[in-house]
Scaffold this motif. Structure first.
Motif, PDB file in Angstrom:
ATOM      1  N   LYS A  65       0.660  -1.042   0.136  1.00  0.00           N
ATOM      2  CA  LYS A  65      -0.011  -0.207   0.384  1.00  0.00           C
ATOM      3  C   LYS A  65       0.605   0.659   0.312  1.00  0.00           C
ATOM      4  CE  LYS A  65      -3.531  -1.998   3.039  1.00  0.00           C
ATOM      5  NZ  LYS A  65      -2.985  -2.389   4.138  1.00  0.00           N
ATOM      6  N   LEU A  66       0.680   2.484  -0.492  1.00  0.00           N
ATOM      7  CA  LEU A  66       1.463   3.312  -0.752  1.00  0.00           C
ATOM      8  C   LEU A  66       0.477   4.517  -0.085  1.00  0.00           C
ATOM      9  CD1 LEU A  66       2.702   3.144  -4.794  1.00  0.00           C
ATOM     10  CD2 LEU A  66       3.443   2.423  -2.489  1.00  0.00           C
ATOM     11  N   TYR A  67       1.834   5.521   0.442  1.00  0.00           N
ATOM     12  CA  TYR A  67       1.424   6.631   0.805  1.00  0.00           C
ATOM     13  C   TYR A  67       1.772   7.540   0.700  1.00  0.00           C
ATOM     14  CZ  TYR A  67      -1.740   3.091   4.049  1.00  0.00           C
ATOM     15  OH  TYR A  67      -2.508   2.196   4.160  1.00  0.00           O
ATOM     16  N   ALA A  68       1.474   9.143   0.592  1.00  0.00           N
ATOM     17  CA  ALA A  68       2.434  10.129   0.710  1.00  0.00           C
ATOM     18  C   ALA A  68       1.587  10.891   1.500  1.00  0.00           C
ATOM     19  CB  ALA A  68       2.078  10.565  -0.795  1.00  0.00           C
ATOM     20  N   LEU A  69       2.627  11.614   2.249  1.00  0.00           N
ATOM     21  CA  LEU A  69       3.050  12.690   3.764  1.00  0.00           C
ATOM     22  C   LEU A  69       3.501  13.315   3.030  1.00  0.00           C
ATOM     23  CD1 LEU A  69       1.768  11.357   7.009  1.00  0.00           C
ATOM     24  CD2 LEU A  69       4.060  13.128   6.557  1.00  0.00           C
ATOM     25  N   GLN A  70       3.046  15.314   2.953  1.00  0.00           N
ATOM     26  CA  GLN A  70       3.420  16.253   2.860  1.00  0.00           C
ATOM     27  C   GLN A  70       4.226  16.774   4.592  1.00  0.00           C
ATOM     28  OE1 GLN A  70       2.666  19.103   0.903  1.00  0.00           O
ATOM     29  NE2 GLN A  70       2.726  21.123   2.344  1.00  0.00           N
ATOM     30  N   ALA A  71       5.428  17.391   4.299  1.00  0.00           N
ATOM     31  CA  ALA A  71       6.436  17.665   5.945  1.00  0.00           C
ATOM     32  C   ALA A  71       7.346  18.283   5.777  1.00  0.00           C
ATOM     33  CB  ALA A  71       6.398  16.612   6.761  1.00  0.00           C
TER      34      ALA A  71
ATOM     35  N   HIS B  75      10.280   6.336   2.888  1.00  0.00           N
ATOM     36  CA  HIS B  75      11.211   7.029   1.698  1.00  0.00           C
ATOM     37  C   HIS B  75      11.056   8.972   2.593  1.00  0.00           C
ATOM     38  CE1 HIS B  75      10.221   4.168  -1.459  1.00  0.00           C
ATOM     39  NE2 HIS B  75       9.419   4.362  -0.810  1.00  0.00           N
ATOM     40  N   TYR B  76      12.313   8.776   3.776  1.00  0.00           N
ATOM     41  CA  TYR B  76      12.092   9.992   4.257  1.00  0.00           C
ATOM     42  C   TYR B  76      12.589  11.569   3.763  1.00  0.00           C
ATOM     43  CZ  TYR B  76      13.201  12.882   8.958  1.00  0.00           C
ATOM     44  OH  TYR B  76      14.057  13.862   9.296  1.00  0.00           O
ATOM     45  N   GLU B  77      13.270  11.169   2.422  1.00  0.00           N
ATOM     46  CA  GLU B  77      13.707  11.623   1.430  1.00  0.00           C
ATOM     47  C   GLU B  77      13.729  11.767  -0.286  1.00  0.00           C
ATOM     48  OE1 GLU B  77      17.473  12.097   2.572  1.00  0.00           O
ATOM     49  OE2 GLU B  77      16.622  13.637   3.972  1.00  0.00           O
ATOM     50  N   LEU B  78      13.000  11.487  -0.692  1.00  0.00           N
ATOM     51  CA  LEU B  78      12.188  11.445  -2.252  1.00  0.00           C
ATOM     52  C   LEU B  78      13.624  10.296  -2.788  1.00  0.00           C
ATOM     53  CD1 LEU B  78      10.778  14.898  -4.141  1.00  0.00           C
ATOM     54  CD2 LEU B  78       9.899  12.852  -2.918  1.00  0.00           C
TER      55      LEU B  78
ATOM     56  N   ILE C 105       5.487   4.211   2.617  1.00  0.00           N
ATOM     57  CA  ILE C 105       4.898   6.286   2.743  1.00  0.00           C
ATOM     58  C   ILE C 105       6.534   6.970   2.600  1.00  0.00           C
ATOM     59  CG2 ILE C 105       4.306   7.761   4.500  1.00  0.00           C
ATOM     60  CD1 ILE C 105       3.384   6.198   6.668  1.00  0.00           C
ATOM     61  N   LEU C 106       5.643   7.848   0.600  1.00  0.00           N
ATOM     62  CA  LEU C 106       6.361   8.768   0.649  1.00  0.00           C
ATOM     63  C   LEU C 106       6.602  10.099   1.542  1.00  0.00           C
ATOM     64  CD1 LEU C 106       8.577   9.457  -1.283  1.00  0.00           C
ATOM     65  CD2 LEU C 106       6.579   9.763  -2.762  1.00  0.00           C
TER      66      LEU C 106
ATOM     67  N   ARG D 106      -0.538   4.665  -7.814  1.00  0.00           N
ATOM     68  CA  ARG D 106      -1.351   5.704  -7.175  1.00  0.00           C
ATOM     69  C   ARG D 106      -1.033   5.666  -5.118  1.00  0.00           C
ATOM     70  NH1 ARG D 106      -2.293  10.002  -9.735  1.00  0.00           N
ATOM     71  NH2 ARG D 106      -4.152  10.959  -9.195  1.00  0.00           N
ATOM     72  N   PHE D 107      -0.340   6.616  -5.275  1.00  0.00           N
ATOM     73  CA  PHE D 107      -0.276   7.287  -3.578  1.00  0.00           C
ATOM     74  C   PHE D 107      -1.274   7.962  -3.147  1.00  0.00           C
ATOM     75  CE2 PHE D 107       3.380   8.670  -4.760  1.00  0.00           C
ATOM     76  CZ  PHE D 107       4.722   8.177  -4.578  1.00  0.00           C
TER      77      PHE D 107
END
Ligand SMILES: Nc1ncnc2c1ncn2[C@@H]1O[C@H](COP(=O)(O)OP(=O)(O)OP(=O)(O)O)[C@@H](O)[C@H]1O
Length: 762
Positions: A346-352, A444-447, A471-472, A492-493
């Motif tokens: 499962k792929l997630y993306a999180l803005q920080a 993925h702490y950094e891209l 998690i990206l 797809r994230f």
């Protein structure tokens, strides 16, 4: 008649299948060839392409009793081709220029198909493999072949050179391992027990990293303990490796540098190598082994079988294939398939922001790994060290990178495998190809630098058909890159917010409950009388208090900013009814409004963001907890409301940072610094320190924040540097120079969220 490579390949798979198998007939024109297997998540599709055909791959799935059965429907030209790897750094037939006429495919002929729905074809015990190989495989729980193994088996047994590609964690090692072990075992059985001491290796496997080499060694040793497999790699003493080689060896696995040293030192002789495997060939290039690999290949007997596994086909790998492989057969189980990742991930993306990433990290681990194993990827060795150090205060973690001694790297990996600590913080090169069972989460702490790295990193979870999450983490300026990544990888994230305090507490409690199962019953009995007394006196509260203490939350968590995730801060939303609007809200008008209502709030306000939804006149902003409480009690001018928010709305993120930098706060940094050391999330965790991160607490300004200060932080700068470097050499990061930030809605630069044509919010 021109003979299709695929027809030859597919039919030959079955011709070469042992007689214990009921073999299908040669493909006829209208029956699909279907290779069933028992776990849908293993399936990556058997497909390929050739210069004049399209891939012919269908996948069907059905529930069969209790087990989910997926059938790979393979048309005759769909397994084998001389041209594959399209679309994912793929190679083109012209440049490879192999086996032209013999394997040309004709569209009409490929229509011939045959139905094979005999599950036995994948059952390890029914493939005619030597009994002792079957036993050791079964002993390891390997009872059925994975698709790449099935696809490689027969052509490999026929002695063909092979180029192969399959998704991460799908069993590529045994894809070459099983046929090679079969041949070696049979040779050995023919010779009886006469094993020559000092015999020279018949198999050479080249791997780009020590860890990968060791893993291949482990896989082969466990599958064929009766063969002598020796692993050679740098960073450790030569003597043990030289001694092992001198005793006689069947399989040598190693990294190119050490192999060359051993050849030069006359300890390794390659004159009897019959099988060569190049594992992760593209990575040889990435880690600078190309010259060494060529030197080794020049030293091998020309009469040999070669197999090359590679995720992509950069020019150098194509050149290798042309020069050192003999009429290779391409087996591509990824092909043009959009999704390059195994299904169970499962792929997630999180803005920080640069700093909030660090505070959020442990919460992500708590909520998404649920007590299981996590690998966090950083770009630099220094970041790996720093992140691991910061995490260790909360969750046991270790770093893995190239500056760590080989001995320590092995100890770290063993400790991680055995669950002695649950978070491994690694750089890409160090973690390349690692097969650690049951990794639940990749962060993925950094891209990553490119889509292939993303796929490889993410592929450390969801292995061998299991489930996992990746998690990206990205900063607002990287949103566009995230979209590019989705396109390049075909994924797809799910865009997520940082876990809320409630989620973190809930997950912590679950994990503590899980650990209770490990308490020995004899220990329990000593505590039962006290527990009974407590229950009688306090009821369920007594148990809840025990869980809170065990979770490290003996003190209530202080609130955190939803914007920066900083402790002791609260995020509020100001909403203005349209009837009372005097034009659009801006950060400046928010501070103006606050100073009218409560000047302390204007003095202390942290970050301010304008809500992206044009129908709402709104802004969110951070205030220290106590000031927020006081502000919430103030009388507001009509048409304005201020509420505490538990989830961030979509925000505009569209101003060049410099435009707003430092305009909206008249306090100095010290004021905030003093205040923010108060309170503290998880302050109750005994000796563990709270989640602040070294001296960079003021370095959390992202590219588009309105707040003063902090842009000089090292991590933020490195984000920019990485981005800038990246933009010139990869498909990522084509920043538009004229506009400082990306649209919050669609991630593209060149327009603001309020002008976004898609008006989509994430
Ligand atoms: N047929 C099988 N049945 C069950 N488990 C298997 C089978 N084949 C391999 N495995 C297990 O699956 C895991 C992944 O295999 P392997 O490391 O070879 O994958 P890979 O494709 O090389 O991955 P990567 O591309 O990430 O290096 C290993 O732990 C291996 O023992």
């Amino acid at each position: 008649m021109a003979c299709s490579s695929s027809i030859i390949g597919v039919s030959s798979i079955y011709q070469a299948t042992p007689s214990s198998l009921e073999l299908p007939k040669r493909p006829t024109s209208n029956s699909p060839l279907s290779l069933p297997f028992s776990d849908k998540s293993h399936f990556n599709g058997l497909k390929s392409s050739s210069s004049n055909t399209h891939s012919r791959f269908r996948q069907s799935a059905a529930c069969n009793g209790n087990s989910f059965v997926t059938s790979a429907v393979v048309t005759p030209n769909s397994v084998l081709s001389e041209e594959a790897f399209k679309g994912f750094g793929g190679f083109d037939k012209d440049s490879l220029d192999v086996s032209e006429n013999e394997y040309e495919t004709e569209e009409d002929e490929v229509a011939g198909e045959i139905a094979v729905e005999n599950k036995n074809e994948l059952v390890v015990s029914k493939l005619g493999l030597p009994q002792k190989l079957v036993e050791s495989l079964e002993g390891r729980g390997i009872t059925e072949l994975f698709p790449i193994q099935r696809a490689v088996l027969t052509p490999a047994l026929e002695g063909r050179d092979i180029i192969a590609r399959a998704k991460t964690g799908t069993g590529k090692t045994l894809a070459f391992g099983i046929p090679i072990i079969k041949k070696l075992t049979e040779d050995e059985e023919e010779r009886g027990s006469r094993r020559r001491a000092g015999r020279l290796p018949r198999v050479l496997v080249l791997a780009p990293t020590r860890e990968l080499a060791k893993q291949v060694e482990k896989e082969i040793k466990e599958s064929a303990p009766y063969l002598n497999t020796v692993c050679v790699y740098g960073g450790v003493s030569y003597i043990t490796q030289q001694n092992a080689l001198s005793r006689g060896v069947d399989v040598v696995v190693g990294t190119p540098g050490r192999i060359i040293d051993l050849i030069n030192g006359n300890s390794l002789k390659l004159g009897e190598v019959q099988y060569l495997v190049l594992d992760e060939a593209d990575q040889m290039l990435a880690v600078g082994f190309e010259e060494d690999v060529e030197v080794i290949l020049e030293n091998l007997p020309p009469e040999r079988q070669s197999m090359l596994f590679s995720a992509t086909m950069p020019g150098w790998v194509k050149k290798l294939a042309r020069k050192y492989l003999n009429n290779p057969l391409t087996i591509d189980l990824v092909g043009d398939e959009e999704e390059k990742l195994a299904e169970g991930i499962k792929l997630y993306a999180l803005q920080a922001t640069g700093t909030s990433k660090r505070t959020i990290l442990s919460d992500l681990v708590t909520v998404y790994a649920k007590g299981g194993k996590t690998i966090v990827f950083t770009q630099t060795k220094r970041d790996a060290d720093e992140v691991s150090l910061a995490l260790t205060n909360i969750i046991a973690s270790e770093a893995l990178h190239g500056d760590i001694s080989q001995h320590q790297r092995e100890r770290t990996l063993n400790g991680f495998r055995q669950g002695k600590f649950t978070v491994l913080v690694a750089t890409d090169v160090a973690a390349r190809g690692l097969d650690i069972p049951n990794v639940d989460l990749v962060i993925h702490y950094e891209l990553p630098n490119d889509p292939e790295t993303f796929v490889h990193r993410s592929g450390r979870t969801g292995r061998a058909g299991k489930e996992g999450s990746a998690i990206l983490m990205f900063t607002s300026s990287q949103r566009r890159t995230v979209r590019s990544l989705e396109r390049d990888v075909g994924c797809r994230f799910d865009f997520i917010n940082p876990p809320s305090i409630e989620e973190v507490l809930g997950s912590s409690a679950d994990q503590v409950v899980a650990t209770l199962a490990g308490v020995h019953p004899e220990s329990v009995q000593y505590f039962t009388p006290t527990a009974q007394k407590l229950m009688d006196e306090q009821g369920v509260d007594a148990l809840a208090a025990a869980l809170a203490q065990l979770s490290g939350f003996s003190r209530p968590p202080s609130s955190r900013s939803l914007i920066t995730h900083e402790q002791g801060w609260v995020t509020l939303q100001l909403t203005r009814d349209s009837g009372y609007s005097r034009g659009f809200l801006s950060a400046r008008s928010v501070t103006g409004f606050l100073s009218d209502v409560y000047s302390a709030a204007a003095d202390e306000v942290g970050k301010i963001h304008i809500v992206a939804d044009e129908r709402v006149q709104g802004a969110v902003f951070d205030l220290p907890e106590e000031i927020a409480k006081e502000l919430l009690d103030k009388q507001l001018p009509p048409g304005n409301t201020i509420t505490k928010v538990s989830k961030l709305p979509a925000l505009q993120d569209d101003g060049p940072a410099g435009d707003f930098y430092g305009r909206f706060s008249n306090r100095d940094r010290g004021a905030r610094g003093d205040r923010s050391t108060r309170g503290g999330f998880r302050g109750g965790r005994g000796s563990r320190s709270p989640r602040s991160f070294s001296s960079s607490r003021y370095s959390d300004d992202d590219d588009n924040d309105f707040r003063r200060g902090g842009r000089g932080s090292r991590s933020d700068k490195s984000d920019w540097l990485i981005n800038d470097r990246r933009s010139s050499r990869s498909s990522f990061g084509n920043r538009d120079s004229g506009f400082g930030g990306a649209c919050f809605n669609c991630g593209r630069t060149g327009h603001r969220a309020s002008e976004c044509p898609t008006k989509q919010s994430y």
